[in-house]
Write an enzyme that holds these catalytic residues in place. Sequence first.
Site, PDB file in Angstrom:
ATOM      1  CG  HIS A  51      -0.843   5.868  -1.519  1.00  8.13           C
ATOM      2  ND1 HIS A  51       0.644   5.751  -2.172  1.00  8.13           N
ATOM      3  CD2 HIS A  51      -0.963   7.156  -0.931  1.00  8.13           C
ATOM      4  CE1 HIS A  51       0.988   7.019  -1.986  1.00  8.13           C
ATOM      5  NE2 HIS A  51       0.258   7.940  -1.173  1.00  8.13           N
ATOM      6  CD  GLU A  53      -0.570   1.645  -5.080  1.00  6.01           C
ATOM      7  OE1 GLU A  53      -1.533   2.790  -4.579  1.00  6.01           O
ATOM      8  OE2 GLU A  53       0.187   1.976  -5.778  1.00  6.01           O
ATOM      9  CB  CYS A  81       4.752   5.556  -4.094  1.00  8.43           C
ATOM     10  SG  CYS A  81       3.935   5.176  -2.666  1.00  8.43           S
TER      11      CYS A  81
END
Length: 143
Positions: A51, A53, A81
């Site tokens: 992801h 991040e 998430c």
Amino acid sequence: MNNYRYFMNMALNIAKLSSDEVPVGCVIVHNEDIIAESCNKVEILQNPLLHAEMIAINQALKVLNSKFLEKCILFCTLEPCRMCMAAIQLVRMKQVVFGAYNGAYNNVFHDKANKTDNNIEIIGGVCETECSSILHSFFKSKR
């Protein structure tokens, strides 16, 4: 720091670089400077952990040569998430600012004061319309 819109727009520009990925962009800021940036790379590298991040966190750790990011702010076009929030907590991020909501905001990581268990300040809805729009366009094109 009062440049939330500026840094979120930078994250949006990164998100727009995604090709065939869910268009999520992330930048990490330290002392008003962007030290890490990424978009999702789940599909291109066939790794569900990549992801935006997670990639940006790893970059920032290397830039600062540290295992913690206590003085950093993470800007992401989509609410992180659970996996990303766990990583954010582990690196002791100072603050998280996100654009579009995905429903995870009221998960177990957050309390009623918009802080995580590790006292990370969470600010949602910055440039929400723009962040949501890019996601809606992406998913509409896939249908």
